[in-house]
Scaffold this motif. Structure first.
Motif, PDB file in Angstrom:
ATOM      1  N   HIS A 228      -8.865  36.849 -23.640  1.00  0.00           N
ATOM      2  CA  HIS A 228      -8.919  35.426 -23.913  1.00  0.00           C
ATOM      3  C   HIS A 228     -10.288  34.865 -23.571  1.00  0.00           C
ATOM      4  CE1 HIS A 228      -7.701  31.297 -24.156  1.00  0.00           C
ATOM      5  NE2 HIS A 228      -7.987  31.086 -22.891  1.00  0.00           N
ATOM      6  N   GLU A 235     -17.195  31.897 -28.985  1.00  0.00           N
ATOM      7  CA  GLU A 235     -17.391  30.747 -29.852  1.00  0.00           C
ATOM      8  C   GLU A 235     -18.610  29.945 -29.467  1.00  0.00           C
ATOM      9  OE1 GLU A 235     -13.812  28.741 -29.274  1.00  0.00           O
ATOM     10  OE2 GLU A 235     -12.713  29.868 -30.783  1.00  0.00           O
ATOM     11  N   ASP A 270       1.965  24.686 -17.080  1.00  0.00           N
ATOM     12  CA  ASP A 270       0.815  23.968 -17.579  1.00  0.00           C
ATOM     13  C   ASP A 270       0.164  23.203 -16.439  1.00  0.00           C
ATOM     14  OD1 ASP A 270       0.336  21.495 -20.189  1.00  0.00           O
ATOM     15  OD2 ASP A 270      -0.978  22.978 -19.270  1.00  0.00           O
TER      16      ASP A 270
ATOM     17  N   HIS B  15      -4.689  32.719 -25.486  1.00  0.00           N
ATOM     18  CA  HIS B  15      -4.077  31.412 -25.736  1.00  0.00           C
ATOM     19  C   HIS B  15      -4.916  30.698 -26.770  1.00  0.00           C
ATOM     20  CE1 HIS B  15      -2.209  32.242 -21.850  1.00  0.00           C
ATOM     21  NE2 HIS B  15      -3.426  32.511 -21.419  1.00  0.00           N
ATOM     22  N   VAL B  18      -6.444  26.646 -26.796  1.00  0.00           N
ATOM     23  CA  VAL B  18      -7.619  26.056 -26.158  1.00  0.00           C
ATOM     24  C   VAL B  18      -8.893  26.519 -26.817  1.00  0.00           C
ATOM     25  CG1 VAL B  18      -6.548  25.706 -23.938  1.00  0.00           C
ATOM     26  CG2 VAL B  18      -7.667  27.863 -24.423  1.00  0.00           C
ATOM     27  N   LEU B  19      -8.770  27.296 -27.883  1.00  0.00           N
ATOM     28  CA  LEU B  19      -9.985  27.738 -28.546  1.00  0.00           C
ATOM     29  C   LEU B  19     -10.545  26.612 -29.402  1.00  0.00           C
ATOM     30  CD1 LEU B  19      -9.094  31.381 -29.418  1.00  0.00           C
ATOM     31  CD2 LEU B  19     -10.420  30.469 -27.552  1.00  0.00           C
ATOM     32  N   LYS B  21     -11.031  25.683 -32.581  1.00  0.00           N
ATOM     33  CA  LYS B  21     -10.364  24.942 -33.661  1.00  0.00           C
ATOM     34  C   LYS B  21      -9.277  24.055 -33.097  1.00  0.00           C
ATOM     35  CE  LYS B  21      -9.465  27.960 -37.077  1.00  0.00           C
ATOM     36  NZ  LYS B  21     -10.432  29.047 -37.349  1.00  0.00           N
ATOM     37  N   ARG B  23      -9.094  22.860 -30.139  1.00  0.00           N
ATOM     38  CA  ARG B  23      -9.692  21.762 -29.380  1.00  0.00           C
ATOM     39  C   ARG B  23     -10.110  20.657 -30.326  1.00  0.00           C
ATOM     40  NH1 ARG B  23     -12.715  25.342 -26.262  1.00  0.00           N
ATOM     41  NH2 ARG B  23     -14.592  24.779 -27.383  1.00  0.00           N
ATOM     42  N   TYR B  27      -8.889  16.779 -30.414  1.00  0.00           N
ATOM     43  CA  TYR B  27      -9.756  15.617 -30.258  1.00  0.00           C
ATOM     44  C   TYR B  27      -9.576  14.650 -31.415  1.00  0.00           C
ATOM     45  CZ  TYR B  27     -12.278  18.343 -26.715  1.00  0.00           C
ATOM     46  OH  TYR B  27     -12.609  19.090 -25.617  1.00  0.00           O
ATOM     47  N   ARG B  71      -2.191  20.074 -25.599  1.00  0.00           N
ATOM     48  CA  ARG B  71      -1.328  20.475 -24.483  1.00  0.00           C
ATOM     49  C   ARG B  71      -0.867  19.256 -23.704  1.00  0.00           C
ATOM     50  NH1 ARG B  71      -3.619  25.372 -21.038  1.00  0.00           N
ATOM     51  NH2 ARG B  71      -3.402  27.039 -22.566  1.00  0.00           N
ATOM     52  N   SER B  73      -0.727  18.714 -20.482  1.00  0.00           N
ATOM     53  CA  SER B  73      -1.616  18.294 -19.398  1.00  0.00           C
ATOM     54  C   SER B  73      -2.846  17.594 -19.956  1.00  0.00           C
ATOM     55  CB  SER B  73      -2.012  19.496 -18.560  1.00  0.00           C
ATOM     56  OG  SER B  73      -2.544  20.510 -19.376  1.00  0.00           O
ATOM     57  N   TRP B  74      -3.286  18.027 -21.144  1.00  0.00           N
ATOM     58  CA  TRP B  74      -4.434  17.356 -21.744  1.00  0.00           C
ATOM     59  C   TRP B  74      -4.071  15.946 -22.155  1.00  0.00           C
ATOM     60  CZ3 TRP B  74      -7.938  20.815 -25.205  1.00  0.00           C
ATOM     61  CH2 TRP B  74      -8.215  22.004 -24.521  1.00  0.00           C
ATOM     62  N   LYS B  76      -1.906  13.998 -20.818  1.00  0.00           N
ATOM     63  CA  LYS B  76      -1.870  13.140 -19.625  1.00  0.00           C
ATOM     64  C   LYS B  76      -3.280  12.819 -19.156  1.00  0.00           C
ATOM     65  CE  LYS B  76       1.078  15.256 -16.905  1.00  0.00           C
ATOM     66  NZ  LYS B  76       2.102  15.575 -15.928  1.00  0.00           N
ATOM     67  N   HIS B  77      -4.145  13.830 -19.196  1.00  0.00           N
ATOM     68  CA  HIS B  77      -5.525  13.625 -18.733  1.00  0.00           C
ATOM     69  C   HIS B  77      -6.230  12.572 -19.575  1.00  0.00           C
ATOM     70  CE1 HIS B  77      -9.549  14.885 -17.338  1.00  0.00           C
ATOM     71  NE2 HIS B  77      -9.900  14.745 -18.601  1.00  0.00           N
ATOM     72  N   PHE B  78      -6.086  12.685 -20.908  1.00  0.00           N
ATOM     73  CA  PHE B  78      -6.773  11.732 -21.771  1.00  0.00           C
ATOM     74  C   PHE B  78      -6.190  10.335 -21.638  1.00  0.00           C
ATOM     75  CE2 PHE B  78      -9.663  14.549 -23.288  1.00  0.00           C
ATOM     76  CZ  PHE B  78      -9.157  15.628 -23.985  1.00  0.00           C
TER      77      PHE B  78
END
Lengths: 317, 101
Positions: A228, A235, A270, B15, B18-19, B21, B23, B27, B71, B73-74, B76-78
């Protein structure tokens, strides 16, 4: 009565005269005190000729000033003691009628000169301390601000890289390294910082032909497996070296590099990891030279790295 | 030693969410949702988002899109970040209408 007043005032005047003498010898306006440890041994171990005032005669003159002050103080104390004894005898001789109350005699003839002497001694000591700590202008240029070292960050580590090889810090000797501690599941800051690092590396290589090795250590080894990590870092830039390992090894390395990290917002599987997002610049001897926070973007980063390199080259020449 | 087992390559899943594309999709959905919020800021917020953020029912579809692409958690963060910036803007811009401070 006026005789005693006269003697009293004259002795006071003598003390101020002595302090004037002292001020003329003390060049407190013409020195700069810079740092504590260095100046103390420097100002007395290498007395060089100074254009305005010769340091050697300067210090010897100030010594003589202290001696003069001390002598005057003792002289004055002696005089006052004799005076007081004389006055007390006179008081006794002249009979029951007290010319002055005893408390006044005691305070004016014992305590006041003693207090003045103590104060004078304290002032002399403070002045002596100032002289000892001060650096004459033009003598010591390195103020200690660019030679001061921060806390020693860094240490040995042993982790696994994305090619499934075990690496330790010896493998990075001889390279300039940009080190970042992050994790792949970071929502915004992580990818931004890695992108900044990649851009800076590109700029440095293309424009200055200066190779810096970017290293990404994951502080989330439970979720960031090696494959991973490799996919993630590819990238951004194929040159970024990804490192991970067992939790204890990562924690050990993070502690050595003074990185704070903590799991927050845990919801089952998570979670986010709160961490100090710092990019470390490490020199070929594996010593941490600089630390860059989130406020640096790619151009500033490359400029700062170049500055460090030039400084290192200048020092070597 | 633990390092050797690590180097042997155990449990290597990637996973993908989170890569790059994923991401970027996240956004985009996030920005769409927040712009919807800005546009409908005069409507009454009735639905509950997360961490105290409320949004009007008109933005429900963009909210669903947003939650699907990112995700939890993301999200919630944003949301938390959005509330914080909203609050500082309110404090900064509100000087004329509020009395006292």
């Amino acid at each position: 009565m006026p005789i005693f007043r006269f003697i009293f005032f004259s002795s006071k005047h003598r003390f101020t005269h002595a302090s004037n003498l002292l001020q003329r010898f003390g060049p407190s306006k013409r020195t700069q005190s810079c740092g504590y440890a260095k100046s103390a041994k420097d100002s007395y171990t290498k007395p060089t000729a100074h254009p305005i005032m010769n340091t050697e005669t300067q210090t010897s003159r100030s010594w003589s000033a202290y001696v003069v002050v001390c002598c005057l103080g003792f002289l004055r104390l002696l005089v006052d003691m004799y005076l007081s004894i004389f006055i007390l005898r006179m008081n006794f001789v002249l009979g029951g009628r007290n010319m002055w109350p005893n408390s006044y005699l005691i305070s004016s003839l014992f305590l006041q000169p003693a207090a003045l002497l103590v104060f004078g001694g304290f002032a002399a000591f403070v002045h002596y301390n100032d002289e000892r700590r001060a650096i004459r202008i033009g003598q010591d240029n390195s103020c200690g601000s660019d030679t001061v070292a921060g806390p020693i960050i860094g240490g040995p580590f042993t982790l696994v890289n994305t090619e499934y090889q075990i690496v330790n810090e010896q493998g990075f000797l001889g390279n300039w390294v940009l080190l970042y501690f992050g994790y792949t599941s970071s929502p915004d800051v992580g990818p931004d910082q890695v992108q900044i690092m990649a851009n800076a590396i590109d700029t440095l290589e293309l424009e200055e032909n200066f190779k810096v090795l970017p290293v990404f250590v994951t502080i989330d080894p439970q979720r960031d497996t090696l494959a991973h990590l490799r996919a993630y870092l590819k990238e951004f830039d194929p040159r970024i070296v990804g490192l991970t390992g067992p939790v204890s090894a990562v924690r050990q390395m993070a502690q050595e590099y003074r990185i704070y990290f903590k799991k927050v917002e845990e919801e089952g599987d998570d979670y986010l990891v709160e961490s100090s997002h710092n990019i470390y610049l490490i020199d070929p001897k594996m010593k941490v030279v600089r630390c860059f926070g989130v406020e640096y973007d790619a151009e500033e980063l490359s400029k700062e790295i170049l500055k460090e390199l030039k400084k290192r080259q200048n020092k070597a020449d | 030693m633990a390092l050797e087992t690590y180097a042997s390559g155990k449990g290597d899943e990637i996973h993908t969410d989170v890569l790059l594309k994923a991401r970027q999709a996240c956004y985009k959905a996030r920005d769409a949702f927040y712009s919807c919020l800005e546009k409908q800021s005069d409507k009454k917020p009735t639905e509950i988002a997360s961490v105290g953020l409320l949004y009007p029912a008109e933005c429900k579809s963009s909210r669903d899109e947003y939650v699907k692409n990112c995700r939890a958690s993301w999200v919630k963060h944003f949301d938390r970040q959005y509330c914080r910036t909203k609050r500082t803007h309110r404090l900064l811009d509100d000087r004329e209408t509020r009395r006292g401070v």
